[in-house]
Design a protein around this motif. Structure first.
Motif, PDB file in Angstrom:
ATOM      1  N   ASN A 179       0.115 -18.551   3.073  1.00  0.00           N
ATOM      2  CA  ASN A 179       1.182 -19.466   2.655  1.00  0.00           C
ATOM      3  C   ASN A 179       2.832 -18.585   3.030  1.00  0.00           C
ATOM      4  O   ASN A 179       3.653 -19.386   3.070  1.00  0.00           O
ATOM      5  N   LYS A 180       2.701 -17.651   3.617  1.00  0.00           N
ATOM      6  CA  LYS A 180       3.850 -17.018   4.151  1.00  0.00           C
ATOM      7  C   LYS A 180       4.157 -17.343   5.498  1.00  0.00           C
ATOM      8  O   LYS A 180       5.387 -17.067   5.825  1.00  0.00           O
ATOM      9  N   LYS A 193       5.855 -23.932   5.058  1.00  0.00           N
ATOM     10  CA  LYS A 193       4.608 -23.673   5.327  1.00  0.00           C
ATOM     11  C   LYS A 193       3.641 -24.223   6.313  1.00  0.00           C
ATOM     12  O   LYS A 193       3.696 -25.511   5.959  1.00  0.00           O
ATOM     13  N   ASN A 250       5.084 -19.903   8.196  1.00  0.00           N
ATOM     14  CA  ASN A 250       5.760 -21.202   8.416  1.00  0.00           C
ATOM     15  C   ASN A 250       5.768 -21.757   9.703  1.00  0.00           C
ATOM     16  O   ASN A 250       5.702 -20.863  10.567  1.00  0.00           O
TER      17      ASN A 250
END
Length: 360
Positions: free
Chosen positions: A143-144, A125, A146
């Motif tokens: 946080n999804k 991430k 990256n």
């Protein structure tokens, strides 16, 4: 019966291979017998069009087209040697010019170098490198995202404020990975990812790991508070193209050894835009998307160019084309050729129409 089984096996294997190619899973083609110019020198070997069997009578037509389209510098390399090097107006071999978004390819290559050093992981991430709260999203949504999403233009962030990199303008429009949109903000932050991961200034990392090793000149310059653009001579753009034609090797020295990363960088990276790798534009695919639109267009990105062409394409028609099957690197720097677009434009196909007459 055994022979029939063997024939069926071969057919299925070939069909599987074709499917892999269509989905961007092609291995890197090996280009051999490349010439590399020495560093810190104006020496660069040439080869004539006549020696290559190309049609010299078309050259003036190409030059007229380039001049008409506001070109300042144009170079063709064949297997590393200069076939054409032409400058227009006051531009010359020592003039620096902006790469615009063609410079995204420099960042993509540098991310690969940082991953190879173990400094980062593109599947981690982004907040691991920029800290939590680098967007205005909820922590769950942020946080999804990256590093891979930044490389492939699939962050899901709203591209309306195109260049902005502050959290206030990095807002949610879709979950990461389900929408392709050309967006400078998340791209530009890749340079901060590398800087923070390496504990170095971006320009210092780039210069020491890439620029200086292949004899490039050039510098990064913030054209506004958020957009960091690379400037160099046309020859330096050609050097970088030659490095990629040589699959990350420069005159026997391995610069980027990670073949998996290099292959992924130059092939379809996701199914939303089949003509986009890791910040490189790809020809020869069945469909493509372009900046500022959410439309999928059918057909190849540059129909007149060889199918294996991949390219760095920037605003005002800054162009870096690489064609492994022909051993070609082609550079065009200059002003807008007429379409006022951020990346792909009609100039690409128009130039390749003339190049086909010249080369073939």
């Amino acid at each position: 019966m055994k022979n029939s089984f063997f024939i069926v096996f071969i057919v299925l294997t070939l069909l599987w291979s074709c499917s892999e190619s269509d989905n961007g899973g092609m291995d890197e083609p090996e280009v051999t017998n490349l010439y590399f110019p020495p560093s810190q020198s104006v020496e660069w070997e040439t080869v004539s069009a006549a020696a290559l069997g190309w049609d010299e009578n078309v050259e003036e037509e190409i030059f007229d087209f380039l001049e008409e389209k506001n070109t300042r510098a144009f170079i063709i390399l064949k297997d590393g040697k200069i076939v054409i090097e032409r400058y227009f107006g006051e531009h010359d071999q020592n003039t620096s010019w902006y790469w615009a978004s063609a410079g995204k390819t420099l960042t993509a290559f540098s991310v690969g170098l940082a991953q190879e050093e173990g400094l980062l992981d593109i599947n981690s991430k982004t907040s691991n490198y920029l800290g939590e709260g680098w967007t205005s999203l909820s922590l769950d949504k942020e946080n999804k995202i990256n590093v891979w999403h930044q490389l492939t233009m699939t962050s899901g962030l709203d591209e309306t404020e195109f260049d902005c990199i502050t959290k206030e303008c990095l807002t949610f429009i879709a979950d990461a990975g389900i929408r392709w949109a050309y967006h400078n903000g998340p791209y530009t932050l890749l340079q901060s990812v590398v800087a923070n991961a390496s504990n170095m200034q971006w320009k210092d990392y780039f210069n020491s790991r890439l620029r200086n090793k292949i004899g490039m000149d050039g510098f990064w310059f913030a054209t506004n508070d958020t957009n960091n653009v690379f400037f160099s001579t046309a020859r330096s753009m050609a050097r970088f193209g030659l490095l990629n034609l040589g699959n990350g090797k420069w005159n026997g020295e391995v610069i980027l050894d990670d073949a998996s990363y290099r292959t992924a960088m130059k092939n379809t990276s996701q199914n939303l835009n089949k003509s986009y790798g890791y910040l490189w534009w790809l020809n020869g695919k069945q469909s493509y998307r372009v900046p500022a639109f959410q439309t999928e267009f059918q057909g190849e990105l540059i129909p007149n160019a060889p199918a294996d062409t991949y390219a760095g394409l920037g605003k005002d028609d800054q162009k870096l084309y690489i064609v492994p099957s022909l051993g070609l690197v082609i550079v065009r720097m200059g002003g807008d050729a007429g379409d006022d677009l951020l990346g792909p434009s009609s100039f690409d196909n128009g130039l390749w129409e003339k190049l086909n007459e010249y080369i073939n």
